[in-house]
Design an enzyme around this catalytic site. Structure first.
Site, short mmCIF file in Angstrom:
data_model
loop_
_atom_site.label_atom_id
_atom_site.label_comp_id
_atom_site.label_asym_id
_atom_site.label_seq_id
_atom_site.Cartn_x
_atom_site.Cartn_y
_atom_site.Cartn_z
N GLU A 181 41.82 -71.07 -3.95
CA GLU A 181 41.41 -72.40 -3.50
C GLU A 181 41.03 -73.36 -4.63
O GLU A 181 39.86 -73.77 -4.73
CB GLU A 181 40.25 -72.29 -2.51
CG GLU A 181 40.56 -71.48 -1.27
CD GLU A 181 39.47 -71.59 -0.20
OE1 GLU A 181 38.45 -72.25 -0.43
OE2 GLU A 181 39.66 -71.03 0.89
N GLU A 376 42.85 -65.45 3.79
CA GLU A 376 41.51 -65.53 4.39
C GLU A 376 41.60 -66.20 5.74
O GLU A 376 42.28 -67.22 5.89
CB GLU A 376 40.54 -66.39 3.54
CG GLU A 376 40.05 -65.74 2.30
CD GLU A 376 39.08 -66.64 1.54
OE1 GLU A 376 38.41 -67.49 2.16
OE2 GLU A 376 39.03 -66.50 0.30
#
Ligand code: FCB
Length: 474
Positions: A181, A376
């Protein structure tokens, strides 16, 4: 109409229907070093930006730090045994750069590598495939002192670090992902300051975006040269919807947010070029001198797997005077990020599984040819575990989490049915852990951690997930 503008239709496979995932679909769980390891001072680990940030008053809930966390550094054999009990086929974890190079560059600390060596062997002994993330936000503090991700040199150091880790683990680890991320690292770390290092400077945020991408490219090339089998990166693309799809201004707002959150990463990585409209926007905050000739080519290193983290979609509408997305989306004044409605998780995040379907379909249409994996997905809910209640012993009922996971797996399956090449699903998270600025008060684990005793208790969602894996479906 592109898929981005398509209002979310009901796409997911309805609840209760039987669902089977493709043969070979990979089931696993994910964690990150600073969130679970603890052992902050063991075996020569240097300080990271999260050690500094969590010690800065007011930055992390109740002054929590990752000093002890889940003590996974010492308890990893037990944790790997739990993974094996659940039937996990893959385990995604991150390497703490400050364990490997306490100062961020220069000599490698063999004792830091020893830990991951032991972990990888333990996983191999249980037949669990390791998926390594090289950077999940714990930048060595020494590098931040020299500008962190606003400094081009950090990207070069990252490639050296990646090479050192691969040299030790590359004989047993097949899947390597560079960053987790980068949107969070850049915009939350340097834009709105909610994450370490806590800077609030739009120019710095955009420089960080570029140097993170460059780090991905340089490390990716180094890993490929060293023979890494499967190379990837994990993004958290924002699935942005217009509040009113018939309003041109709302569609423009979506386009801008999509540019700042998604295309700024995906285009250089997968098409070798920043989008012109995004560069024009960035140029309002910083000259583009930090982007050098040839950088986009480096960033465009071929990848084998794109990791997607998904939790909730975002709704935006154009409204004069609206504050915009703050430092997290520089230059979005006049856009309102609409507060979520409906059922929310303990993070206040919207529960909307169909956003996952549309996101996966959109990426596979706009950036074809790259297999994806959900690296995720999961939810925080308050648990009802009471260590003193003998009746509660051995059980943590979390039907809300089971519902969340069930809905999102159906949404993932719907994407597969629509032709998306989705290879696996990793639940966030294996264990309750240090949830960054929220400290330990938000619980994402399918395994409950009692932080006083470090006892682990399987939540109902863990037992449910065990069945999902066993059946390869719902
Ligand atoms: C993601 C992070 C992960 C965790 C989840 C809830 O943004 O990658 O570490 O905090 O959110």
């Amino acid at each position: 109409m592109t898929s981005l503008e398509t209002p979310p239709a009901v796409l997911a496979t309805p609840a209760q229907t039987k669902v089977r995932f493709p043969e070979g679909f990979v089931w696993g769980a994910a964690t990150a070093s600073y969130q679970i390891e603890g052992a902050a001072h063991d075996d020569g680990r240097g300080p990271s930006i999260w050690d500094t940030f969590s010690r800065t008053p007011g930055k992390v809930y109740a002054g929590h730090t990752g000093d002890v966390a889940c003590d996974h550094y010492h308890r990893y054999p037990q944790d790997v045994a739990l993974m094996a009990d659940l039937g996990l086929q893959a385990y995604r974890f991150s390497i703490a750069w400050p364990r490997i190079q306490p100062d961020g560059s220069g000599p490698v600390n063999p004792r830091g590598l020893d830990f991951y060596d032991r972990l990888v062997d333990e996983l191999a002994g249980r037949g669990i495939d390791p998926i390594v993330t090289l950077y999940h936000w714990d930048l060595p503090q020494t590098l931040e002192d020299r500008g962190g991700w606003t400094n081009r040199a950090t990207a070069e150091h990252f490639a050296e670090y990646a090479t050192a880790v691969h040299a030790r683990l590359g004989d047993r680890v097949r899947t390597w992902t560079t960053l987790n991320e980068p949107w969070c690292s850049a915009y939350l770390g340097y834009g709105n300051g909610v994450h370490a290092p806590g800077r609030q400077d739009p120019a710095a945020a955009f420089q960080a975006v570029h140097h993170l991408l460059l780090a991905h490219g340089l490390a990716g090339r180094a890993l490929r040269a060293a023979g890494a089998q499967t190379l990837g990166i994990t993004l958290n693309p924002t699935e942005a919807y217009p509040v009113d799809p018939s309003r041109a201004e709302d569609l423009a707002a979506v386009r801008l947010v999509d540019g700042l959150a998604n295309r700024i990463f995906l285009d250089p990585m997968l098409r070798g070029q920043y989008p012109a409209d995004v560069l024009e926007h960035v140029a309002r905050f910083t000259n583009l001198e930090h982007i050098r000739d040839g950088d986009e080519k480096i960033i465009n290193v071929p990848i084998d797997l794109l990791g997607i983290n998904y939790y909730q979609p975002t709704y935006v509408t154009a409204r004069e005077g609206a504050a915009g997305g703050g430092g997290a989306y520089p230059g979005t004044e006049g856009i309102e990020f609409v507060a979520p409605v409906g059922p929310l998780t303990d993070m206040g995040w919207m529960i909307e599984p169909r956003g996952l379907t549309t996101l996966l379909v959109r990426i596979s249409e706009d950036y074809p040819g790259v297999p994806m994996i959900i690296t995720e997905n999961g939810a925080a809910f308050p648990d009802k575990f009471n260590r003193d209640d003998p009746d509660a012993d051995g059980r943590v009922p979390d039907a809300d989490r089971v519902d969340y996971l069930d809905g999102h797996l159906r949404a993932a399956h719907a994407a597969i049915s629509r032709g998306v090449d989705l290879r696996g699903y990793l639940v966030w998270s294996l264990l309750d852990n240090f949830e960054w600025a929220e400290g330990y008060r938000k619980r994402f684990g399918i395994i409950h951690v009692d932080y006083l005793t470090q006892r682990r208790v399987l939540k109902d969602s863990a037992r449910w997930y065990q069945e999902v894996i066993r059946r390869n479906g719902l």
